[in-house]
Scaffold this active site. Structure first.
Site, mmCIF file in Angstrom:
data_model
loop_
_atom_site.group_PDB
_atom_site.id
_atom_site.type_symbol
_atom_site.label_atom_id
_atom_site.label_comp_id
_atom_site.label_asym_id
_atom_site.label_seq_id
_atom_site.Cartn_x
_atom_site.Cartn_y
_atom_site.Cartn_z
ATOM 1 N N GLU A 40 30.864 19.609 113.450
ATOM 2 C CA GLU A 40 30.147 19.232 112.837
ATOM 3 C C GLU A 40 28.310 20.348 112.892
ATOM 4 O OE1 GLU A 40 31.707 16.644 115.859
ATOM 5 O OE2 GLU A 40 31.881 18.581 115.468
ATOM 6 N N THR A 64 74.239 27.920 124.726
ATOM 7 C CA THR A 64 72.667 28.335 124.454
ATOM 8 C C THR A 64 72.958 30.060 124.744
ATOM 9 O OG1 THR A 64 72.275 27.888 126.924
ATOM 10 C CG2 THR A 64 71.489 26.584 124.673
ATOM 11 N N ARG A 119 54.785 30.003 120.128
ATOM 12 C CA ARG A 119 54.015 30.292 121.657
ATOM 13 C C ARG A 119 52.538 30.242 121.678
ATOM 14 N NH1 ARG A 119 57.636 35.403 123.433
ATOM 15 N NH2 ARG A 119 59.807 34.513 124.153
ATOM 16 N N THR A 174 65.597 32.370 134.366
ATOM 17 C CA THR A 174 65.432 33.097 133.294
ATOM 18 C C THR A 174 65.567 34.376 133.273
ATOM 19 O OG1 THR A 174 65.654 30.723 131.656
ATOM 20 C CG2 THR A 174 64.523 32.926 130.697
ATOM 21 N N ARG A 230 53.417 37.972 120.195
ATOM 22 C CA ARG A 230 54.211 38.887 119.248
ATOM 23 C C ARG A 230 53.976 37.860 117.956
ATOM 24 N NH1 ARG A 230 57.529 39.431 123.405
ATOM 25 N NH2 ARG A 230 58.849 39.144 122.426
ATOM 26 N N LEU A 253 66.933 23.944 133.685
ATOM 27 C CA LEU A 253 65.428 23.728 134.554
ATOM 28 C C LEU A 253 64.969 22.761 133.256
ATOM 29 C CD1 LEU A 253 62.378 23.551 135.130
ATOM 30 C CD2 LEU A 253 62.086 25.403 134.021
#
Length: 368
Positions: free
Chosen positions: A56, A165, A188, A200, A211, A304
């Site tokens: 505003e 995966t 991200r 992981t 990146r 997870l």
């Protein structure tokens, strides 16, 4: 409220302005504002960074004296309290606007209708609800943090056509191509935090940083998403990227573990409660909300990710599907409990699909 074509046109522009803060406003919401006299826009602006003027204020500066008697279109209820900046409701009153059209009401306790009430008490006509759903979508993490006391959880997965995966040995670089991986960097960048698990970290040694290519990097982005590692027994090895101190990092562990060596000297370690021989995911999300994390981007393994999904804590799935096959022994997409019959199956709604090079991106949300 009665919606005119002109009102819709100006609010749509305010929403486009709000999106310019997609990567830069953390932990504040993304907000846009248009000030108009009929069809003519006399001022516009958006909130760029926390601690700097709100949308505003920028719009009023551009409108100058033409704000008097004009209509202000704002994607979120103007604030009514002194935070790091003065109240925007006061600025609109002082400028002499005659009407304010608001897309979404602000649930933040120090606002929560007080901005609307202040404007009305000054004799300004206030209407709310125009394009409310679109305004809430831009700030879904902010609304989740305030209303549900936890971040909006977006789970990112990359898979083959047969739903795998990684190979059986854990190798996963790279399932998808460069265009898909560049798209992940944008997700991200808009997030408050990036979460992964110790599995992981051990398998991939990820950096979990943003990146973006130089031409896509917003010049006003001044923060880096918090890295969050769930490491129940503090097994993250020395030399792991997540321990390098290059960006703020939080390692969450069980109350029975303690960071007593210098591996963790450049990160913050916090103990959280456990549940069923794992860290309590509800407690993890509550902790992150307490640290003003609005959007949580998850890049982790099937255990997870499956646990978040099965617990009803995954608000959105971001799946990148590559045109390749990995075979039956490869790692599955999600580790989920077996179902007794088809009536118990998990249903998802498709938000959108997009081709990225040879890969396909699907955005899905659990069906309510």
């Amino acid at each position: 409220m009665t919606v005119s074509v002109v009102d819709a046109m100006h609010m749509a522009q305010a929403l486009r302005l709000a999106e310019r803060g997609l990567y830069t406003t953390q932990p504040n919401p993304r907000v846009g504002c248009v000030i108009a006299r009929g069809e003519r826009v006399v001022g516009q602006g958006w909130h760029e960074r926390a601690g700097e003027p709100h949308a505003e204020v920028y719009a009023l500066r551009e409108a100058k004296d033409e704000a008097r008697g004009a209509t202000a279109y704002v994607t979120l209820e103007p604030c009514a309290h002194h935070g790091r900046t003065p109240p925007c409701a006061d600025a609109l009153i002082a400028a002499g606007v005659s009407r304010v059209v608001i897309a979404a009401e602000d649930p933040f306790p120090q606002v929560a209708g007080q901005g609307i009430a202040k404007l009305r008490s000054a004799g300004i006509t206030v209407e709310s609800g125009l394009m409310r759903d679109a305004a809430r979508e831009i700030n879904l993490g902010f609304f989740s943090r305030i209303e549900r006391h936890r971040p909006w959880v977006r789970v990112k997965l990359a898979m083959s056509l047969d739903g795998r995966t990684a190979l059986a040995n854990g190798e996963s670089k790279w399932i998808t191509g460069e265009a898909a991986r560049a798209d992940v960097q944008r997700w991200r960048a808009r997030s408050s935090a990036i979460l992964t698990g110790i599995g992981t970290v051990l398998a991939d040694n990820p950096q979990l940083t943003v990146r973006l290519p130089a031409e896509a990097e917003p010049s006003s982005r001044t923060y880096s998403p918090l890295r969050v590692v769930l490491d129940r027994h503090l097994r993250t090895p020395a030399g792991s990227h997540v321990l390098d101190g290059q960006t703020p990092t939080l390692v969450l562990h069980s109350t029975s573990a303690a960071a007593t060596d210098d591996r963790f000297a450049r990160v913050e370690c916090i103990a959280v409660a456990e549940q069923h021989e794992a860290l309590d995911l509800q407690a993890v999300l509550a902790l992150l909300a307490g640290r003003h994390c609005s959007e949580l981007h998850v890049e982790a393994g099937p255990t997870l990710c499956g646990a978040l999904f099965a617990a009803g804590l995954a608000d959105e799935l971001l799946i990148y599907m590559a045109p390749l096959l990995l075979g039956d022994t490869a790692r599955p997409l999600l580790a989920l409990p077996p179902l007794a019959d088809m009536t118990a199956r998990w249903k998802l709604n498709v938000l959108d699909t997009r081709a990225l090079g040879q890969d396909l991106r699907l955005r899905l949300r659990p069906a309510v």
